[in-house]
Design a protein around this motif. Structure first.
Motif: not given
Lengths: 363, 363
Positions: A271, A276, A306, B41, B64, B83, B85, B90, B361, B363
């Motif tokens: 993820d 990141t 992502e 995004k 996310k 995505y 999760v 989360k 962001k 997470q």
């Protein structure tokens, strides 16, 4: 808090390794009579700048005014902005910083010096200046020779500026073989000549500031410098390994990730991608976008923003959705800039949570 | 405020171009009977999501949970998290989002569906699910075939989940030649077969959601899809040009920079590098890290974190320290993620200042 309680992606710093890195650089610079002025671009975090100061740094280094604003309280005695500050608003902000520390700026042009002098005079402060010289990298810096003296003289004539010496950045030199060490010796010859010319012209040169990550343990091969500005050493990364300046066990930073898909055979998706890690590659014959701690033979082959694609060909360990893994990044400075927080860990425990306060300070 | 009053680097959006891009996509999707669910995004900014909603989008897309939290107020009727999760905390946060919108999540595994069902049941909400299928990109997604039906059935049995259709992302298809269009036709065949199998198994398939930037004006070549999720179209960038999906005059985003050094002949250094642009390259035979508006023949050849190296060989226009220039980035989504603010400009005026609220962001 346990590491297992963190959400992912999360940037972890192994505190044992970080402390060893900090102590080791403090001891090295002390042993060789070098003033230590760490560049905070790697951690962007005032609490870590204070750790560096406690370990004997004379002050810290930043690139941008926005970083200086965040960091100044950590370094009240000395602050170096190792970047030419151009533009009225920025200079105005920088003068507010200068009121709270002993500020030095490195620059390579009369234009930059003039703007700084005007702003300093307007604010009633004195700002130190280092003349940036090009030691062969071809990025910024005056070519060694008469231009250096001319710029020093111009600075000397400008109100509210104080010439304090020279700065250089040998980012082009790798020390993988004798050629690198010879290049470092040539940098020292260059510094010797510039310092001699400046002294002949009547200047004291109290500060000779330089260094780069690949050269960080060999700065004693440049005896004419007296101040080191290492940055990456606090955490290290795959590029530090690739440059020969550290080993895997010296890398304090890793990113904690979750496996989110195994739908495509022979591959797992984690993820975190370029949002990141950044898209920075790695040198020195290494490949991929990170080192997977749990299975070093896996290849972190590709990224989207992502999604991280990890190829598992020939990897004996199995991974399933929900598993958590750690990846050592290629370039830790740009990775830190993408994270809101840094988690300082020891064993399974999260001991410290730091906000990356100077993150994204572009201006 | 005038553009000249901004500090650099600053991310500018030409509002005329942005509005043309928004209107054009709204008209295209309307003309072809496609529901429009833009991926946020690219802009990461609630005010721009609201603009997209005002122009007829049925809802928005995020990757996310942290983005969903920021964006939910802009899209109270429909929100798609494109995505999987994974992870308890989360999912718990996502259920708070589900209380404020009609939430759909795309995923490709029983594990992801089970976690979502457990969380939804715990929170007393119903969450829609799209089964992500791999249309040939090899990133995430169930391989079309019996596994799709098996996953749909598993979802159908789980409490508090509602199967709503399928999602795909044809990010591997470029439309530079006939082969690309043939690949798009094969995607439609694939969708047709999956939809038929699902219907045979007793499922309604109300949503068939897909699209990518290179294919964004050719989604009518995939008649089995009924929902488009374009992202980059709002701003476009050099990679959109390289993919053939837009022209230079459709690029709304540029980065305003200052020339900070001209010490090295034939080169200027600008005050933005990989911390301002990201290190993302460009495809389609283009080179460099950006398009210099003031001198398109200049080559933005290299970057460090804070330095951009612009080669001026063969460039007739002269640049001096303090000059301001604009650079169109290679990949605008990752560039936006590096900026605290976006400035909406028209002519010389800054009309709007938006905080990039969903920046970073992870997470």
């Amino acid at each position: 808090m346990k590491i297992t309680e963190l959400e992912t992606p999360a940037l972890l710093i192994d505190l044992d390794i970080m402390e060893r890195n900090l102590n080791s650089m403090a001891a090295y610079t002390k042993a060789h009579g070098l003033r230590l002025r760490p560049h905070t671009k790697t951690h962007k975090t005032p609490a870590l700048a204070r750790r560096q100061m406690e370990l004997g740094a004379v002050g810290i280094t930043v690139a941008k005014v926005g970083e200086a604003e965040v960091m100044v309280s950590s370094s009240p005695n000395e602050l170096l902005v190792a970047y030419p500050v151009i533009g009225g608003k920025k200079l105005h902000r920088l003068m507010d910083v200068a009121k709270h520390t002993n500020l030095t700026v490195s620059l390579d042009s009369v234009e930059a010096a003039q703007g700084l002098s005007d702003a300093a005079a307007g604010a009633g402060v004195t700002v130190g200046v280092l003349v940036e010289i090009d030691a062969g990298m071809g990025r910024v810096g005056v070519t060694p020779g008469p231009q250096v003296i001319a710029l020093a003289k111009a600075i000397d004539r400008m109100p509210n500026l104080e010439f304090r010496g020279i700065a250089f950045y040998p980012g082009h030199i790798k020390l993988m073989d004798d050629a690198g060490h010879a290049a470092l010796a040539r940098v020292d010859d260059l510094l010797s000549s510039v310092i001699s010319d400046l002294k002949t012209a009547g200047f004291a040169v109290p500060i000779v500031s330089g260094g780069s990550t690949p050269t960080m343990h060999h700065l004693h091969e440049v005896p004419h410098m007296n101040e080191a500005r290492p940055g990456t050493y606090i955490f290290n990364d795959r590029n530090t390994i690739a440059s020969g300046a550290c080993k895997l066990e010296d890398c304090a930073a890793s990113i904690l990730l979750t496996v989110v898909s195994t739908a495509v055979p022979g591959q797992m998706i984690i993820d975190g991608g370029s949002k990141t890690f950044s898209s920075d590659g790695v040198g020195g014959g290494a490949t991929g976008f990170g080192h997977l701690v749990e299975a070093p033979e896996a290849v972190f082959e590709k990224m989207n923003e992502e999604h991280g694609y990890v190829k598992l060909k020939g990897v004996s360990k199995g991974f399933k959705i929900g598993d958590r893994v750690r990846m050592i990044p290629n370039h830790v400075c740009v990775a830190v800039n993408l994270h809101e927080r840094i988690y300082g860990v020891r064993g399974d425990e999260v001991e410290e949570t730091w906000k990356v306060e100077a993150r994204g300070k572009l201006q």
